[in-house]
Design an enzyme around this catalytic site. Structure first.
Site, PDB file in Angstrom:
ATOM      1  N   LYS A  55      -2.098  -4.113  40.118  1.00  0.00           N
ATOM      2  CA  LYS A  55      -1.994  -2.788  40.751  1.00  0.00           C
ATOM      3  C   LYS A  55      -3.354  -2.352  41.261  1.00  0.00           C
ATOM      4  O   LYS A  55      -3.481  -1.896  42.401  1.00  0.00           O
ATOM      5  CB  LYS A  55      -1.480  -1.752  39.741  1.00  0.00           C
ATOM      6  CG  LYS A  55       0.016  -1.785  39.546  1.00  0.00           C
ATOM      7  CD  LYS A  55       0.435  -0.878  38.404  1.00  0.00           C
ATOM      8  CE  LYS A  55       1.886  -1.170  38.034  1.00  0.00           C
ATOM      9  NZ  LYS A  55       2.272  -0.656  36.735  1.00  0.00           N
ATOM     10  N   GLN A  99       1.311   3.095  32.150  1.00  0.00           N
ATOM     11  CA  GLN A  99       2.090   1.867  31.989  1.00  0.00           C
ATOM     12  C   GLN A  99       2.961   1.955  30.723  1.00  0.00           C
ATOM     13  O   GLN A  99       2.469   2.287  29.652  1.00  0.00           O
ATOM     14  CB  GLN A  99       1.131   0.668  31.906  1.00  0.00           C
ATOM     15  CG  GLN A  99       1.805  -0.678  31.881  1.00  0.00           C
ATOM     16  CD  GLN A  99       2.507  -1.047  33.185  1.00  0.00           C
ATOM     17  OE1 GLN A  99       2.114  -0.630  34.265  1.00  0.00           O
ATOM     18  NE2 GLN A  99       3.559  -1.823  33.086  1.00  0.00           N
ATOM     19  N   ASP A 122       5.453   7.186  39.738  1.00  0.00           N
ATOM     20  CA  ASP A 122       6.535   6.380  39.154  1.00  0.00           C
ATOM     21  C   ASP A 122       7.894   7.040  39.401  1.00  0.00           C
ATOM     22  O   ASP A 122       8.934   6.391  39.248  1.00  0.00           O
ATOM     23  CB  ASP A 122       6.343   6.280  37.635  1.00  0.00           C
ATOM     24  CG  ASP A 122       5.781   4.941  37.193  1.00  0.00           C
ATOM     25  OD1 ASP A 122       6.058   3.933  37.870  1.00  0.00           O
ATOM     26  OD2 ASP A 122       5.084   4.918  36.156  1.00  0.00           O
TER      27      ASP A 122
HETATM   28  N1  GUN Z   1       6.675  -0.891  32.770  1.00  0.00           N
HETATM   29  C1  GUN Z   1       7.538  -1.738  33.386  1.00  0.00           C
HETATM   30  N2  GUN Z   1       7.833  -1.286  34.628  1.00  0.00           N
HETATM   31  C2  GUN Z   1       7.140  -0.143  34.796  1.00  0.00           C
HETATM   32  C3  GUN Z   1       7.022   0.775  35.884  1.00  0.00           C
HETATM   33  O1  GUN Z   1       7.622   0.636  36.955  1.00  0.00           O
HETATM   34  N3  GUN Z   1       6.201   1.819  35.665  1.00  0.00           N
HETATM   35  C4  GUN Z   1       5.528   2.007  34.495  1.00  0.00           C
HETATM   36  N4  GUN Z   1       4.754   3.101  34.371  1.00  0.00           N
HETATM   37  N5  GUN Z   1       5.614   1.178  33.480  1.00  0.00           N
HETATM   38  C5  GUN Z   1       6.408   0.108  33.637  1.00  0.00           C
END
Ligand code: GUN
Length: 297
Positions: A55, A99, A122
């Site tokens: 990311k 996350q 998100d």
């Molecule tokens: N963990 C697995 N997929 C995601 C996601 O799309 N966003 C976040 N914040 N954590 C994750």
């Protein structure tokens, strides 16, 4: 029946990231704004570390600022809330992502709902989930948004199509169903308690698998010619090599014999998630400042 068309999410994601980079450049040139994305990682889960690194890298490649906050696994909920509060107030930060999963001493929902909704890239905050459910503009979860972009690119208008989403998570299944409903599909959300799941799945023109069970959906679950979107990313042992390999929730070999089109794993939905996260960050940077998104997004 001929083999299904492969839906190349990797190539689509490269194009989408290029468009985001163009939008970022325009936002900088016209408004002097550089979007910033803050990613918070609590603990040392290896898979999460890989995601967070990717990311950060792709954020910088798109011309945005990346702020990484790595906290120890022992971090308290109060400490994490204090960090979120400071990021909410930081004008250089347009998007905040924590996350998931977070360690047991921290309540994930409390953290998600502490993020300012206009910075919730998100799309998990109750305000954004409510906006999606009621058809109001808000930030939309990245993985289902990526699936929708692939579907529209491949099929054109989705109106009237029968869509079956297998899985009812807040991250994928539920928002995916809302997005398909908004496109005027007839939507069924199936899950582990659904009776005769293969028969339900066989009704679908659009079949989205988001259950986290390796290769559960086989060719006999697929209506001939259907479009199959595989959201699963499962690491399993490969007896041929003695190593692990990534497989989806769909048994690709058998499903590809029946489907009209199908996403592979890897290289299907996966790369779309980060591309949509970057798109959401650019959108948040505009909306938060009242800058119109046309010509930018
Ligand atoms: N963990 C697995 N997929 C995601 C996601 O799309 N966003 C976040 N914040 N954590 C994750």
């Amino acid at each position: 029946m001929a083999e299904a068309t492969l839906i190349d999410g990797k190539a689509f994601a490269v194009t989408l990231r290029g468009k985001v980079a163009e939008g970022v450049a325009k936002l900088k040139a016209d408004h002097g704004v550089t979007p910033g994305l803050a990613v918070v990682l609590v603990g040392e889960d290896p898979a999460s570390q890989v995601y967070v690194r990717n990311k950060g890298k792709q954020t910088v490649e798109a011309g945005m600022e990346s702020f990484e906050h790595k906290l120890p696994a022992t971090t308290s909920q109060a400490e994490l809330l204090a960090l979120i509060d400071s990021l909410n107030k930081d004008d250089k930060v347009d998007g905040i992502l924590c996350q998931l999963p977070v360690p047991d001493q921290i309540d994930g929902d409390t953290i998600i709902n502490a993020i300012a909704p206009e910075k919730d890239v998100d799309g998990f905050h109750v305000i954004n989930a409510g906006k999606l459910a009621t058809g109001q503009q808000g930030l939309v979860p990245c993985t289902p948004l990526g699936c929708l972009l692939l579907l529209k690119d491949h099929l054109g208008p989705l109106s009237g199509k029968s869509a079956v989403v297998i899985g009812r998570s807040n991250i994928v299944g539920k928002p995916m169903a809302q997005l398909l409903l908004k496109e005027s599909c007839t939507v069924t959300v199936a899950h582990s308690r659904t009776k005769d799941l293969p028969a339900v799945a066989r009704e679908a023109d659009i079949l989205v698998a988001a259950v986290g069970r390796p290769e559960m959906v086989t060719g006999d679950w697929v209506k001939p010619g259907a479009t199959v979107i595989d959201v699963g990313i499962n690491r399993v042992d490969n007896p041929e090599t003695g190593k692990t390999k990534l497989v989806g929730d769909v048994d690709f070999a058998s499903a590809a014999q029946v489907a009209g089109a199908i996403t592979p794993v890897p290289g299907g939905v996966g790369p779309m998630t980060i591309a949509c996260l970057l798109r959401n960050t650019l959108e948040a940077a505009c909306l938060r400042r009242g800058i119109p998104t046309d010509g930018i997004l």
